[in-house]
Design a protein around this motif. Structure first.
Motif, PDB file in Angstrom:
ATOM      1  N   PRO A 132       0.852  -1.176  -0.017  1.00  0.00           N
ATOM      2  CA  PRO A 132       0.001  -0.008   0.029  1.00  0.00           C
ATOM      3  C   PRO A 132       0.840   1.079   0.113  1.00  0.00           C
ATOM      4  N   SER A 133       0.154   2.311  -0.363  1.00  0.00           N
ATOM      5  CA  SER A 133       1.010   3.543  -0.402  1.00  0.00           C
ATOM      6  C   SER A 133       1.546   4.170   0.831  1.00  0.00           C
ATOM      7  N   ASP A 134       0.842   3.830   1.854  1.00  0.00           N
ATOM      8  CA  ASP A 134       1.454   4.404   3.231  1.00  0.00           C
ATOM      9  C   ASP A 134       2.313   3.450   3.875  1.00  0.00           C
ATOM     10  N   VAL A 135       2.828   2.435   3.178  1.00  0.00           N
ATOM     11  CA  VAL A 135       3.717   1.504   3.786  1.00  0.00           C
ATOM     12  C   VAL A 135       5.152   1.867   3.222  1.00  0.00           C
ATOM     13  N   CYS A 136       6.183   1.635   4.004  1.00  0.00           N
ATOM     14  CA  CYS A 136       7.469   1.939   3.551  1.00  0.00           C
ATOM     15  C   CYS A 136       8.445   0.851   3.685  1.00  0.00           C
ATOM     16  N   PHE A 137       9.321   0.502   2.693  1.00  0.00           N
ATOM     17  CA  PHE A 137      10.139  -0.524   2.828  1.00  0.00           C
ATOM     18  C   PHE A 137      11.402  -0.190   2.258  1.00  0.00           C
ATOM     19  N   VAL A 138      12.579   0.103   2.718  1.00  0.00           N
ATOM     20  CA  VAL A 138      13.839   0.450   2.262  1.00  0.00           C
ATOM     21  C   VAL A 138      14.756  -0.562   2.625  1.00  0.00           C
ATOM     22  N   ALA A 139      15.851  -1.058   1.649  1.00  0.00           N
ATOM     23  CA  ALA A 139      16.575  -2.105   2.055  1.00  0.00           C
ATOM     24  C   ALA A 139      18.171  -1.970   1.284  1.00  0.00           C
ATOM     25  N   VAL A 140      18.961  -2.741   1.840  1.00  0.00           N
ATOM     26  CA  VAL A 140      20.262  -2.688   1.067  1.00  0.00           C
ATOM     27  C   VAL A 140      20.171  -3.529  -0.183  1.00  0.00           C
ATOM     28  N   ARG A 141      21.312  -3.795  -0.873  1.00  0.00           N
ATOM     29  CA  ARG A 141      21.472  -4.094  -2.211  1.00  0.00           C
ATOM     30  C   ARG A 141      20.993  -5.730  -2.109  1.00  0.00           C
ATOM     31  N   ASN A 142      21.691  -6.321  -0.971  1.00  0.00           N
ATOM     32  CA  ASN A 142      21.396  -7.864  -0.929  1.00  0.00           C
ATOM     33  C   ASN A 142      20.286  -8.220   0.434  1.00  0.00           C
ATOM     34  N   TYR A 143      19.338  -7.233   0.639  1.00  0.00           N
ATOM     35  CA  TYR A 143      18.279  -7.441   1.384  1.00  0.00           C
ATOM     36  C   TYR A 143      18.675  -7.938   2.822  1.00  0.00           C
ATOM     37  N   GLU A 144      19.944  -7.502   3.236  1.00  0.00           N
ATOM     38  CA  GLU A 144      20.565  -7.954   4.521  1.00  0.00           C
ATOM     39  C   GLU A 144      20.061  -7.022   5.847  1.00  0.00           C
ATOM     40  N   LEU A 145      19.517  -6.054   5.489  1.00  0.00           N
ATOM     41  CA  LEU A 145      19.228  -4.978   6.243  1.00  0.00           C
ATOM     42  C   LEU A 145      18.084  -4.208   5.708  1.00  0.00           C
ATOM     43  N   ALA A 146      16.824  -3.924   6.465  1.00  0.00           N
ATOM     44  CA  ALA A 146      15.860  -3.086   5.795  1.00  0.00           C
ATOM     45  C   ALA A 146      15.144  -2.345   6.979  1.00  0.00           C
ATOM     46  N   LEU A 147      14.521  -1.212   6.491  1.00  0.00           N
ATOM     47  CA  LEU A 147      13.735  -0.283   7.300  1.00  0.00           C
ATOM     48  C   LEU A 147      12.332  -0.436   6.727  1.00  0.00           C
ATOM     49  N   VAL A 148      11.394  -0.484   7.796  1.00  0.00           N
ATOM     50  CA  VAL A 148       9.983  -0.925   7.434  1.00  0.00           C
ATOM     51  C   VAL A 148       9.009   0.041   8.356  1.00  0.00           C
ATOM     52  N   VAL A 149       8.162   0.702   7.778  1.00  0.00           N
ATOM     53  CA  VAL A 149       7.131   1.348   8.318  1.00  0.00           C
ATOM     54  C   VAL A 149       5.636   0.586   7.726  1.00  0.00           C
ATOM     55  N   ASP A 150       4.953   0.237   8.690  1.00  0.00           N
ATOM     56  CA  ASP A 150       3.999  -0.502   7.976  1.00  0.00           C
ATOM     57  C   ASP A 150       2.578   0.163   7.968  1.00  0.00           C
ATOM     58  N   ASP A 151       2.511   1.748   8.525  1.00  0.00           N
ATOM     59  CA  ASP A 151       1.378   2.314   8.530  1.00  0.00           C
ATOM     60  C   ASP A 151       1.740   3.823   8.376  1.00  0.00           C
ATOM     61  N   GLY A 152       1.114   4.722   7.640  1.00  0.00           N
ATOM     62  CA  GLY A 152       1.164   6.074   7.897  1.00  0.00           C
ATOM     63  C   GLY A 152       2.460   6.690   7.319  1.00  0.00           C
ATOM     64  N   ALA A 153       3.184   5.974   6.216  1.00  0.00           N
ATOM     65  CA  ALA A 153       4.283   6.683   6.077  1.00  0.00           C
ATOM     66  C   ALA A 153       4.051   7.326   4.392  1.00  0.00           C
ATOM     67  N   THR A 154       5.017   8.295   4.119  1.00  0.00           N
ATOM     68  CA  THR A 154       4.988   8.941   3.013  1.00  0.00           C
ATOM     69  C   THR A 154       6.403   8.726   2.237  1.00  0.00           C
ATOM     70  N   SER A 155       6.116   9.105   0.768  1.00  0.00           N
ATOM     71  CA  SER A 155       7.011   8.790  -0.101  1.00  0.00           C
ATOM     72  C   SER A 155       8.449   9.713   0.523  1.00  0.00           C
ATOM     73  N   ARG A 156       8.036  10.893   0.941  1.00  0.00           N
ATOM     74  CA  ARG A 156       9.224  11.667   1.222  1.00  0.00           C
ATOM     75  C   ARG A 156       9.924  10.994   2.640  1.00  0.00           C
ATOM     76  N   LEU A 157       9.155  10.497   3.594  1.00  0.00           N
ATOM     77  CA  LEU A 157       9.560   9.685   4.617  1.00  0.00           C
ATOM     78  C   LEU A 157      10.631   8.805   4.327  1.00  0.00           C
ATOM     79  N   CYS A 158      10.141   7.952   3.174  1.00  0.00           N
ATOM     80  CA  CYS A 158      10.664   6.591   2.639  1.00  0.00           C
ATOM     81  C   CYS A 158      12.123   6.886   2.232  1.00  0.00           C
ATOM     82  N   GLU A 159      12.285   8.049   1.387  1.00  0.00           N
ATOM     83  CA  GLU A 159      13.360   8.720   0.881  1.00  0.00           C
ATOM     84  C   GLU A 159      14.436   9.014   2.067  1.00  0.00           C
ATOM     85  N   ARG A 160      13.981   9.733   2.887  1.00  0.00           N
ATOM     86  CA  ARG A 160      14.686   9.875   4.162  1.00  0.00           C
ATOM     87  C   ARG A 160      15.241   8.858   4.975  1.00  0.00           C
ATOM     88  N   LEU A 161      14.253   7.950   5.133  1.00  0.00           N
ATOM     89  CA  LEU A 161      14.939   6.572   5.841  1.00  0.00           C
ATOM     90  C   LEU A 161      15.842   6.108   5.142  1.00  0.00           C
TER      91      LEU A 161
END
Length: 264
Positions: A56-85
């Motif tokens: 969904p659009s308000d979920v954020c998932f950003v990870a490193v290349r090999n998916y060894e580490l990721a930051l996740v927001v499962d509700d209330g995120a914006t695209s701008r917040l994802c970029e900052r994370l």
């Protein structure tokens, strides 16, 4: 051994559920048998999670290349917040997005919740996967975010209990922690905090799997069968004189060992 929490992969399960959607609930009348006050509720089973479904659009998932580490927001995120994370991910580790490619190996596909922080109305969870010979430490990401004003959170949002024979308390923003091994259980840390810290105790759940994984042990002390550690965390701004607490423990019959703290 310091208190530990079992690794969990709840956030990944939540993401899969959000991506796939839940089952449907439908209210209908039973033909030929209902009255105006009766309804029949039919619950459709939820489909199996699809690891490749979009989020969904308000979920954020950003990870490193090999998916060894990721930051996740499962509700209330914006695209701008994802970029900052994404800016908190280690430099030189590359970037990847959802979905996480599965290997079929449960140990490799199940993440560990390393730590979580809160701010701007959302909870950010830092997940790590055991997929590389040179591990990345999610606690470093949380520490960087704390120094930028984010608040460290309990690992479990439901106040998961500590292991038997241990105790743990922390001040409001996890500035200072007191962790112990004792037959007295939680009562020991509660009593010591009230007597020596003299600051409101808010948290009784660990923010990381090991109490001192993110902070610096100022001193540890022993008395009979009890053992406690006084820990300064990244949010500590020196409101409590921790060395004075160590001195007070020693005056009251505890055997204290002060740790050398790195100079700032």
């Amino acid at each position: 051994m310091p208190p530990k929490l079992a690794p969990i992969g709840l956030s990944l399960f939540v993401l899969l559920t959000l991506a796939t959607g839940c089952g449907e609930v439908e209210s209908t009348g039973r033909s030929g048998t209902t009255t105006e006050n009766e309804v029949v509720v039919r619950i459709e089973p939820a489909p199996a999670p699809d690891p490749g479904a979009p989020l969904p659009s308000d979920v954020c998932f950003v990870a490193v290349r090999n998916y060894e580490l990721a930051l996740v927001v499962d509700d209330g995120a914006t695209s701008r917040l994802c970029e900052r994370l994404a800016g908190y991910l280690p430099r030189g580790a590359g970037r990847s997005d959802w979905p996480v490619p599965l290997t079929g190996d449960e140990d490799l596909d199940t993440p560990t919740l390393e730590c979580a922080v809160a701010g701007e109305g959302v909870r950010v969870e830092v997940l790590v996967w055991n997929r590389d010979s040179t591990p990345l430490f999610g606690s470093d990401v949380c520490e960087a975010m704390i120094l930028d004003g984010w608040e460290l959170q309990p690992l479990s949002e439901f106040g998961e209990d500590l292991q038997p024979g241990t105790c743990f308390v922390a001040t409001a923003r996890y500035e200072v922690e007191l962790a112990g091994e004792t037959e007295r259980g939680q009562a020991l840390c509660e009593d010591l905090a009230k007597r020596y810290l003299r600051a409101p105790i808010v948290h009784r759940s660990l923010p990381v799997a090991e109490a001192d994984a993110m902070g610096e042990t100022v001193c540890e002390a022993w008395h009979k069968s009890d053992h406690v550690r006084l820990i300064s965390m990244p949010a500590d701004r020196g409101t409590i004189d921790l060395l004075a607490v160590c001195d007070a423990l020693e005056r009251d019959g505890w055997k204290a060992l002060r740790w050398d703290r790195p100079s700032s």
